[in-house]
Design an enzyme around this catalytic site. Sequence first.
Site, PDB file in Angstrom:
ATOM      1  N   ASP A  49     -45.108 -52.963 -19.601  1.00 30.41           N
ATOM      2  CA  ASP A  49     -43.993 -53.945 -19.040  1.00 30.41           C
ATOM      3  C   ASP A  49     -44.544 -54.186 -17.609  1.00 30.41           C
ATOM      4  O   ASP A  49     -43.827 -55.672 -17.240  1.00 30.41           O
ATOM      5  CB  ASP A  49     -42.676 -53.122 -19.083  1.00 30.41           C
ATOM      6  CG  ASP A  49     -42.775 -51.800 -18.222  1.00 30.41           C
ATOM      7  OD1 ASP A  49     -44.010 -51.385 -17.950  1.00 30.41           O
ATOM      8  OD2 ASP A  49     -41.655 -51.398 -18.104  1.00 30.41           O
ATOM      9  N   HIS A  50     -45.213 -53.653 -16.645  1.00 34.98           N
ATOM     10  CA  HIS A  50     -45.602 -53.907 -15.609  1.00 34.98           C
ATOM     11  C   HIS A  50     -46.592 -55.143 -15.287  1.00 34.98           C
ATOM     12  O   HIS A  50     -46.671 -55.774 -14.445  1.00 34.98           O
ATOM     13  CB  HIS A  50     -46.060 -52.456 -14.659  1.00 34.98           C
ATOM     14  CG  HIS A  50     -44.834 -51.801 -14.413  1.00 34.98           C
ATOM     15  ND1 HIS A  50     -43.970 -51.321 -15.157  1.00 34.98           N
ATOM     16  CD2 HIS A  50     -44.321 -51.383 -13.217  1.00 34.98           C
ATOM     17  CE1 HIS A  50     -43.101 -50.455 -14.614  1.00 34.98           C
ATOM     18  NE2 HIS A  50     -43.371 -50.549 -13.275  1.00 34.98           N
TER      19      HIS A  50
ATOM     20  N   ASP B 295     -42.652 -42.775 -13.393  1.00 35.08           N
ATOM     21  CA  ASP B 295     -41.972 -44.038 -12.942  1.00 35.08           C
ATOM     22  C   ASP B 295     -40.754 -43.425 -12.301  1.00 35.08           C
ATOM     23  O   ASP B 295     -39.983 -42.874 -12.720  1.00 35.08           O
ATOM     24  CB  ASP B 295     -41.551 -45.222 -13.989  1.00 35.08           C
ATOM     25  CG  ASP B 295     -41.257 -46.441 -13.171  1.00 35.08           C
ATOM     26  OD1 ASP B 295     -42.098 -47.292 -12.965  1.00 35.08           O
ATOM     27  OD2 ASP B 295     -40.151 -46.739 -12.668  1.00 35.08           O
TER      28      ASP B 295
ATOM     29  N   ARG C  30     -35.815 -52.658  -5.624  1.00 30.19           N
ATOM     30  CA  ARG C  30     -36.627 -52.565  -4.328  1.00 30.19           C
ATOM     31  C   ARG C  30     -36.671 -53.779  -3.669  1.00 30.19           C
ATOM     32  O   ARG C  30     -36.909 -54.841  -4.228  1.00 30.19           O
ATOM     33  CB  ARG C  30     -37.984 -52.067  -4.734  1.00 30.19           C
ATOM     34  CG  ARG C  30     -37.599 -50.397  -5.311  1.00 30.19           C
ATOM     35  CD  ARG C  30     -39.010 -49.643  -4.878  1.00 30.19           C
ATOM     36  NE  ARG C  30     -38.438 -48.602  -5.319  1.00 30.19           N
ATOM     37  CZ  ARG C  30     -39.275 -47.504  -5.850  1.00 30.19           C
ATOM     38  NH1 ARG C  30     -40.248 -47.847  -6.694  1.00 30.19           N
ATOM     39  NH2 ARG C  30     -38.612 -46.420  -6.293  1.00 30.19           N
TER      40      ARG C  30
ATOM     41  N   SER D 135     -42.637 -45.765  -5.095  1.00 25.41           N
ATOM     42  CA  SER D 135     -42.993 -45.551  -6.538  1.00 25.41           C
ATOM     43  C   SER D 135     -43.490 -44.062  -6.718  1.00 25.41           C
ATOM     44  O   SER D 135     -43.803 -43.068  -5.680  1.00 25.41           O
ATOM     45  CB  SER D 135     -44.061 -46.454  -6.673  1.00 25.41           C
ATOM     46  OG  SER D 135     -44.955 -45.956  -7.616  1.00 25.41           O
TER      47      SER D 135
ATOM     48  N   ARG E 118     -46.274 -43.859  -8.399  1.00 22.89           N
ATOM     49  CA  ARG E 118     -47.696 -44.035  -8.705  1.00 22.89           C
ATOM     50  C   ARG E 118     -48.781 -42.871  -7.672  1.00 22.89           C
ATOM     51  O   ARG E 118     -48.314 -42.822  -6.705  1.00 22.89           O
ATOM     52  CB  ARG E 118     -48.194 -45.328  -8.177  1.00 22.89           C
ATOM     53  CG  ARG E 118     -47.970 -45.848  -6.754  1.00 22.89           C
ATOM     54  CD  ARG E 118     -47.992 -47.249  -6.452  1.00 22.89           C
ATOM     55  NE  ARG E 118     -47.065 -47.874  -6.933  1.00 22.89           N
ATOM     56  CZ  ARG E 118     -46.593 -49.051  -6.230  1.00 22.89           C
ATOM     57  NH1 ARG E 118     -47.012 -49.484  -4.921  1.00 22.89           N
ATOM     58  NH2 ARG E 118     -45.517 -49.825  -6.626  1.00 22.89           N
TER      59      ARG E 118
HETATM   60  C1  MIC Z   1     -42.114 -49.605  -8.835  1.00 25.79           C
HETATM   61  O1  MIC Z   1     -40.816 -49.904  -9.145  1.00 25.79           O
HETATM   62  O2  MIC Z   1     -42.360 -49.720  -7.669  1.00 25.79           O
HETATM   63  C2  MIC Z   1     -42.752 -49.246 -10.179  1.00 25.79           C
HETATM   64  C3  MIC Z   1     -43.908 -50.135 -10.074  1.00 25.79           C
HETATM   65  O3  MIC Z   1     -42.033 -49.363 -11.054  1.00 25.79           O
HETATM   66  C4  MIC Z   1     -43.322 -47.753  -9.666  1.00 25.79           C
HETATM   67  C5  MIC Z   1     -44.163 -47.258 -10.745  1.00 25.79           C
HETATM   68  C6  MIC Z   1     -45.740 -47.970 -10.255  1.00 25.79           C
HETATM   69  O4  MIC Z   1     -46.147 -47.921  -9.169  1.00 25.79           O
HETATM   70  O5  MIC Z   1     -46.336 -48.290 -11.323  1.00 25.79           O
HETATM   71  C7  MIC Z   1     -42.421 -46.761  -9.528  1.00 25.79           C
HETATM   72  O6  MIC Z   1     -41.198 -46.971  -9.290  1.00 25.79           O
HETATM   73  O7  MIC Z   1     -42.579 -45.348  -9.708  1.00 25.79           O
HETATM   74 FE1  SF4 Z   2     -40.192 -52.458 -13.434  1.00 29.71          FE
HETATM   75 FE2  SF4 Z   2     -40.365 -50.536 -11.194  1.00 29.71          FE
HETATM   76 FE3  SF4 Z   2     -39.082 -53.094 -11.326  1.00 29.71          FE
HETATM   77 FE4  SF4 Z   2     -38.225 -51.334 -12.679  1.00 29.71          FE
HETATM   78  S1  SF4 Z   2     -38.204 -51.007 -10.517  1.00 29.71           S
HETATM   79  S2  SF4 Z   2     -38.472 -53.574 -13.244  1.00 29.71           S
HETATM   80  S3  SF4 Z   2     -39.749 -50.043 -13.439  1.00 29.71           S
HETATM   81  S4  SF4 Z   2     -41.253 -52.622 -11.159  1.00 29.71           S
END
Ligand code: MIC
Ligand code: SF4
Length: 755
Positions: free
Chosen positions: A96-97, A161, A449, A644, A646
Amino acid sequence: MKVFDLDMIQRVYERYPARIAAARKVVGRPLTLSEKILYAHLWEGDATAAFERGKSYVDFAPDRVAMQDATAQMALLQFMQAGKKRVAVPSTVHADHLIQAKVGASKDLQESLNQNNEVFNFLSSISNKYGIGFWKPGAGIIHQVVLENYAFPGGMMIGTDSHTVNAGGLGMLAIGVGGADAVDVMAGMAWELKFPKLIGVKLTGKLNGWTSAKDVILKVADILTVKGGTGAIVEYFGDGALSLSCTGKGTICNMGAEIGATTSTFGYDESMRRYLIATGRQEVVNAADAIAEHLTGDQEVYAEPEKYFDQLIEINLSELEPHVNGPFTPDRGTPVSKMRAEATANGWPLQVEWGLIGSCTNSSYEDLARAASIVKQAVAQGITPKAEFGINPGSEQVRYTAERDGILADFEKMGTKVFTNACGPCIGQWAREGAEKQEKNTIVHSFNRNFSKRADGNPNTHAFVTSPEMVAALAIAGDLGFNPLTDTLTNDKGEQVKLHPPVGDELPTKGFAVEDNGYQAPAADGSSVEIAVAPDSQRLQLLENFPAWDGQNILGARLLIKAKGKCTTDHISMAGPWLRYRGHLDNISNNMLIGAENAFNGEANKVKNQLTGEYGEVPAVQRAYKAAGVASIVVGDHNYGEGSSREHAAMEPRHLGVRAVLVKSFARIHETNLKKQGMLGLTFANEADYDKIQEDDTFDFIDLQSFAPDTQLTLQINHSNGKSEQIKVNHTYNASQIEWFRAGSALNLIKMMEA
Ligand code: MIC
Ligand code: SF4
């Protein structure tokens, strides 16, 4: 369609009564829902002793694991090394990302398949090999797909995640972790968590008019701030909770990540029954109903919550006003009636250029339906929208159903771009035209975010978080200060017209439908599946062991960077274009800390190389220290690593030879990620010592050889004027976590045990 893993869910429910009885005995008082789920998932089985909140480290046995494409690569590269044949608990990977939002779903999806073919093939075949369900690109956003298919009341899951917490909308404890934690659980080992503190949120009254579930969490974020939930589970209850839809509850739990909460949850209720049935899971309802009393908090707890929670918040939904939070941080809340004054006072551009609806937070059927009702009114009243519009449906099931029910057509009449069922702009996968000009501008979105540069890479984009229906209203008005409760808009005949409050079905009256949900089941026996990683690949790289600790104190370490202010995982390991390298540790390390502000010059990605005296980019300077065999440390401010899950943000410094990260405070997931990867994650015993750190200091960890739980370490700071001083630093490592440090990483330890 068959319910996924029904046998596992039934087994969990079968053991619930005995586990709860054991928990009641040791705890000796009525239980909150959070405690019930925690105690029902102890690795040891029935509880034998009560745990201390905020103190005890506890081993748990989660029921399932979820991973998304951008984190699964690293998680599974690590899992490959654990030497297992198959995952020990039901697990899934969701693509999805990695899908960009540019022109619209069909073109964008094809483009992403072309570009990320190597990574998608890797994820699909490694899933196939190890018994992991794979949701193909276009199937939807991990957390919506999990809610629709896998979440169940009273369950416990972890996911790579931070928004895994979304599944709290179905009464789960769902917790975001780094990939190394996922490896533990998939390898059949216990998963460790510090027993959380509990924050109760009592909801009274009922949402009305323009207010929606999103406003509950925007309000909570405003109260608790981005670090107020750290180390805690937020449990929602009260009449107001019962009146919310299940996906609305998901929205609230989802953004618990934005206050640093370990997770959030709600007791099992009618809204969850309705949602489970609508998504084809009557059998789960039957099983849950049989033990329903255990799937919510005890009555005594909810009657006198102040006795049972560490902190209590009360929100009256009837009085709640729609909120718009931002810019640059999700906890800066402004009620819509105050926005014009607030924006004017702060110089935030009032003109809204884009409205985006989607993300795992707000992409349910109900979200789209309610936002569409606003769009429809505007079209009917002859109002031309002033801003551009984009939507990302949460899953193919939501998209298909919304299309069938005419919801997408309503959006399209307003020229809305329907992007792929994926994260898209929420993770910086947005090819926004003109973003490179870096103009100051405002966008509104329903995501969670809004850190600087996140959506379009432009540091001057002021992004505001609000509900989908408010996004629709503000984008139509093209005005951040527009208050749909009181203000009017001018239509094409020059008349003043009002937008009426949103309406929309919680669940589709004709039921959900989908042609191809995008799921790929794993092979029954995957042992013959080969995983190929090309040695010259730019996207994937097999992992090598991090070196074990040499048993010596670290002496003469240099300061790589002293980061000032907000330093989220987006600052440490940026997403957007860098998502390309999530499976290639050396390549992605070139983004290490490039977004962090250097406390000595106020600039990003410009630090002094102490070997040459010249300024250079953070990754390059660190590579120079590594090449010269010089140790280094990173110093940071409060809530370091917020955002995140990550683990790249921990693996990159580890890979490039940083030895310790010393900050005022950490976000939970990041602190654990550092520990797992064999790094030293430390906090100032006295916050003011942060100010003692000078650019050209060297650092000696003089008592690292006696590194032990519950004991401070001593750091000697040697200033360039020849003076030295010693400060105390705190850590939260327990005995087994110190073993990770000694072994070089938690994974090294697993491998040693396997061998
Ligand atoms: C995000 O919303 O920042 C992400 C991308 O979903 C991350 C995960 C990632 O960095 O791959 C998260 O929230 O953990
Ligand atoms: Fe995707 Fe993270 Fe955004 Fe949710 S917050 S839509 S998991 S990038």
